[in-house]
Enzyme design. Structure first.
Site, PDB file in Angstrom:
ATOM      1  N   GLU A 175       0.828  -1.210   0.000  1.00  0.00           N
ATOM      2  CA  GLU A 175       0.000   0.000   0.000  1.00  0.00           C
ATOM      3  C   GLU A 175       0.862   1.260   0.000  1.00  0.00           C
ATOM      4  O   GLU A 175       0.572   2.224  -0.706  1.00  0.00           O
ATOM      5  CB  GLU A 175      -0.929   0.008   1.228  1.00  0.00           C
ATOM      6  CG  GLU A 175      -1.871  -1.175   1.283  1.00  0.00           C
ATOM      7  CD  GLU A 175      -1.336  -2.393   2.030  1.00  0.00           C
ATOM      8  OE1 GLU A 175      -2.156  -3.142   2.570  1.00  0.00           O
ATOM      9  OE2 GLU A 175      -0.098  -2.594   2.072  1.00  0.00           O
ATOM     10  N   CYS A 232      -2.124  -2.440   7.189  1.00  0.00           N
ATOM     11  CA  CYS A 232      -1.594  -2.393   8.550  1.00  0.00           C
ATOM     12  C   CYS A 232      -1.839  -0.998   9.141  1.00  0.00           C
ATOM     13  O   CYS A 232      -2.261  -0.079   8.443  1.00  0.00           O
ATOM     14  CB  CYS A 232      -0.104  -2.724   8.553  1.00  0.00           C
ATOM     15  SG  CYS A 232       0.955  -1.406   7.909  1.00  0.00           S
TER      16      CYS A 232
END
Length: 141
Positions: free
Chosen positions: A59, A90
């Protein structure tokens, strides 16, 4: 922007393609991501690890690539992972994604055609705000 206007299948396909390039010798857990800019271009990323447990998430790779090319407005981020289950970002990625795009749609695909869509604000309900202010909300980056 409503999730009904997002072109989700190409976003997932781009994340799946990025997944193929993941480097995960430490965890064996590969992840691919594709970030849709408001202007149209997609930026992809995969997780990259070293054998000594240093690395970066897919990401953030996608986000940093887009930011480094001058893009600042994002619609959606698709994520696919090794296990075939939805894989949300996360905590570090959630914070960064929120800072740059608090309304970002997160598309979680399990590789079996089942997709979940979340908004980053809902995945990170108690964001860290420096001094009680939203760091990028009122600034042109």
């Amino acid at each position: 922007m409503s999730e009904n206007f997002l072109d989700i299948p190409p976003l997932i396909k781009a994340a799946e393609a990025a997944f193929q390039h993941a480097v995960a010798p430490s965890s064996g857990f590969r992840v691919g991501a594709a970030l849709q800019t408001q202007e149209g271009p997609l930026f992809t990323g995969c997780n990259i690890e070293s054998p000594v447990y240093l690395g970066i998430c897919a990401e953030r790779v996608a986000l940093f690539k887009a930011l480094s090319e001058g893009y600042r407005k994002f619609l959606a981020l698709a994520i696919v992972c090794e296990e075939g289950v939805p894989c949300p970002p996360c905590g570090t990625c959630r914070q960064l994604l929120w800072e740059f795009s608090p309304g970002l749609h997160i598309v979680l695909d399990n590789k079996f055609g089942e997709t979940q869509i979340r908004i980053i604000e809902h995945l990170l309900p108690d964001v860290f705000e420096r001094g009680g202010r939203k760091p990028f909300k009122n600034k042109e980056l």
